[in-house]
Scaffold this active site. Structure first.
Site, short mmCIF file in Angstrom:
data_model
loop_
_atom_site.label_atom_id
_atom_site.label_comp_id
_atom_site.label_asym_id
_atom_site.label_seq_id
_atom_site.Cartn_x
_atom_site.Cartn_y
_atom_site.Cartn_z
N LYS A 15 -14.06 1.13 -4.02
CA LYS A 15 -15.12 1.62 -3.13
C LYS A 15 -16.18 2.36 -3.93
O LYS A 15 -17.37 2.17 -3.73
CB LYS A 15 -14.53 2.57 -2.08
CG LYS A 15 -13.68 1.90 -1.04
CD LYS A 15 -13.30 2.92 0.04
CE LYS A 15 -12.25 2.37 0.97
NZ LYS A 15 -11.64 3.38 1.81
N GLU A 19 0.83 -1.20 0.00
CA GLU A 19 0.00 0.00 0.00
C GLU A 19 0.87 1.26 0.00
O GLU A 19 0.45 2.32 -0.46
CB GLU A 19 -0.93 -0.01 1.23
CG GLU A 19 -2.33 0.47 0.90
CD GLU A 19 -3.32 0.34 2.06
OE1 GLU A 19 -2.89 0.18 3.22
OE2 GLU A 19 -4.52 0.43 1.81
N HIS A 22 6.74 -26.81 -0.86
CA HIS A 22 6.00 -27.88 -1.55
C HIS A 22 4.88 -27.31 -2.40
O HIS A 22 3.97 -28.02 -2.78
CB HIS A 22 5.49 -28.89 -0.52
CG HIS A 22 6.62 -29.52 0.24
ND1 HIS A 22 7.13 -30.76 -0.07
CD2 HIS A 22 7.38 -29.04 1.25
CE1 HIS A 22 8.15 -31.03 0.74
NE2 HIS A 22 8.32 -30.00 1.55
O1 PA5 Z 1 -3.10 1.82 5.84
C1 PA5 Z 1 -4.19 2.33 5.74
O2 PA5 Z 1 -4.37 3.55 5.95
C2 PA5 Z 1 -5.42 1.51 5.38
O3 PA5 Z 1 -5.11 0.18 5.11
C3 PA5 Z 1 -6.44 1.56 6.51
O4 PA5 Z 1 -5.86 1.07 7.68
C4 PA5 Z 1 -7.69 0.77 6.19
O5 PA5 Z 1 -8.23 1.18 4.97
C5 PA5 Z 1 -8.74 0.93 7.29
O6 PA5 Z 1 -9.07 2.28 7.45
P1 PA5 Z 1 -9.83 2.82 8.71
O7 PA5 Z 1 -8.99 2.58 9.92
O8 PA5 Z 1 -10.04 4.29 8.44
O9 PA5 Z 1 -11.14 2.07 8.80
#
Ligand code: PA5
Length: 444
Positions: free
Chosen positions: A420, A285, A306
């Site tokens: 989303k 990410e 494996h």
């Molecule tokens: O690293 C990040 O910012 C994301 O992966 C969030 O943790 C994830 O989308 C969850 O978001 P939130 O804590 O606002 O529900």
């Protein structure tokens, strides 16, 4: 240093000179981070978190964890992405992948990390006849997956305990002031914990996001922060030759430039499997944007030797491996002699399993490097709380530096919005009407 970088198996792929030449670039990336001049600099709070954390809140975390341990058989942690992977991986690493069946404190389950009705239904079943607490975690307070799971689980809690007792069993970890979840928590009087403004989800395991569930599992969170503090101090070392974290970041970028587009995290301890998930989120990410980045993958060895082992040894040569070598296992077993030796395994008699596992690791590293897969080895003395805290900080800093070396903002995730938007449109969320028609036409 707690995490050390063993470079023995990388030298035939990347020369020491190439790494040395990265020094000015790494120094510039580090400046972007430490002087807060890089993109996403409003999310640099994790850098000083091990020393700057809120002491009063930390004590409240410990108190809440003790209460949950004393009045609950089950804790359901509701969150997704950075709001769940840190806690889950830490609990498996520091306690056990079998934590929930070992009877050592409340069982801990994770909800709100998918949209599966059958999964959530099974979580509800698990709660039947058990004393339950909930920890809802969402920084934005608006993420669909945890919000939906919380709606279902809150209803179960209120029906079972009544509003007042349910409120005393619901713990909320969210933004200091903003968001629907914050409003709901304040209105219902849930005990709440703060995710600092300047710490993004995937860098938040050392905040209440990770620390509350980890403490409920019985881990020593003081020791975790102690380890992270040690890393914060040691990993400021500016000399690339002496800083394993910066060297690791440099190698990752050099390997990408050489066409190695996939980094596979491997470990020979099954308790590290969920850490692989945490690492994939952290690096994937943070770096996968602007059509750039290494694709992070993870394997559990020897299990996956494996399955994916075939590809790693022999498939397309687009990979390198980062082996996390936990030097001292949590426990060990001794192989006894069998006078009949029907299985032909007496050549292992008198050996510790740890040594057998180590030989498997050494043999695999040699085979994979000979097969054209560069191997970086990160050595961790053992998987205890202090070393875990150090390792978390090590990877977070390596990720920040790597992202700046790559020329991306390692602290945003704009790509996550695309699914989303489509999902909301297809589900008929108000405001998405025209996109809905467009998508439905495409799906026909
Ligand atoms: O690293 C990040 O910012 C994301 O992966 C969030 O943790 C994830 O989308 C969850 O978001 P939130 O804590 O606002 O529900």
């Amino acid at each position: 240093m707690s995490v050390t970088l063993n470079e023995k198996h990388i030298s035939s792929f990347v020369s020491p000179r190439e790494v040395d030449q990265m020094a000015p670039l790494v120094a510039a990336a580090v400046r972007q981070l430490e002087e807060h001049t890089g993109a996403g600099n409003d999310f640099h709070g994790w850098l000083t978190l091990p020393t700057d954390y809120d002491r009063e809140e930390f004590e409240r975390i410990k108190k809440a964890a003790a209460k949950i341990r004393s009045d609950s058989d089950v804790l359901i942690v509701i969150g997704i992405g950075g709001s769940y992977l840190g806690a889950r991986s830490a609990i498996e690493l520091l306690r056990s992948p079998f934590h929930n069946t070992l009877g050592d404190g409340p069982e801990i389950y994770f909800a709100g990390c998918n949209l599966s009705g059958s999964y959530l239904g099974e979580i509800l079943k698990l709660c039947e006849g058990r004393r339950v607490s909930l920890n809802i975690i969402s920084k934005s307070g608006t993420t669909t997956e945890p919000a939906l799971a919380f709606r279902v689980l809150r209803k179960m809690m209120e029906e079972r305990y009544g509003k007042k007792e349910a409120a005393s069993r619901i713990y909320c970890t969210t933004d200091r002031a903003r968001g629907t979840l914050k409003e709901l928590c304040d209105r219902e009087g849930y005990e709440s914990f703060v995710i600092p403004d300047d710490v993004g989800g995937r860098y938040s395991v050392l905040t209440p996001v990770g620390l509350l569930p980890i403490a409920v599992a019985g881990c020593d969170i003081d020791a975790i922060l102690r380890g992270a503090r040690k890393a914060e101090e040691e990993l400021r070392e500016p000399d690339l030759k002496k800083n394993a974290c910066y060297r690791y970041a440099a190698y990752r970028n050099l390997l990408l430039q050489k066409g190695k587009r996939i980094e596979i995290f491997s470990c020979y301890e099954p308790r590290f499997v969920q850490m692989g998930e945490w690492l994939k989120q952290l690096f994937g990410e943070s770096e996968g944007k602007d059509q750039k980045g290494l694709f992070p993958a993870s394997v559990a060895f020897t299990t996956d030797l494996h399955s994916l082992g075939q590809f790693i040894q022999d498939g397309s040569r687009c990979l390198f491996e980062t082996v996390v070598d936990i030097r001292k296992p949590a426990a060990d077993l001794f192989v006894e002699d069998d006078p009949q030796n029907l299985d032909g395994l007496n050549f292992l008699s008198g050996q510790e399993m740890a040594l057998i596992n180590r030989r498997a690791m050494e043999g695999t590293i040699l085979a994979h490097t000979e097969g054209g897969v560069p191997n970086l080895v990160l050595e961790l003395p053992e998987a205890n709380e202090e070393e875990y805290g150090y390792m978390v900080y090590f990877f977070e800093k390596a990720c920040g530096v790597s992202g700046y070396l790559l020329g991306v903002n390692p602290f945003d995730q704009p790509g996550v919005e695309a699914y989303k938007k489509n999902m909301f449109a297809l589900l008929g969320k108000p405001g998405y009407e025209s996109l809905r028609d467009e998508l439905l036409a495409k799906l026909q």
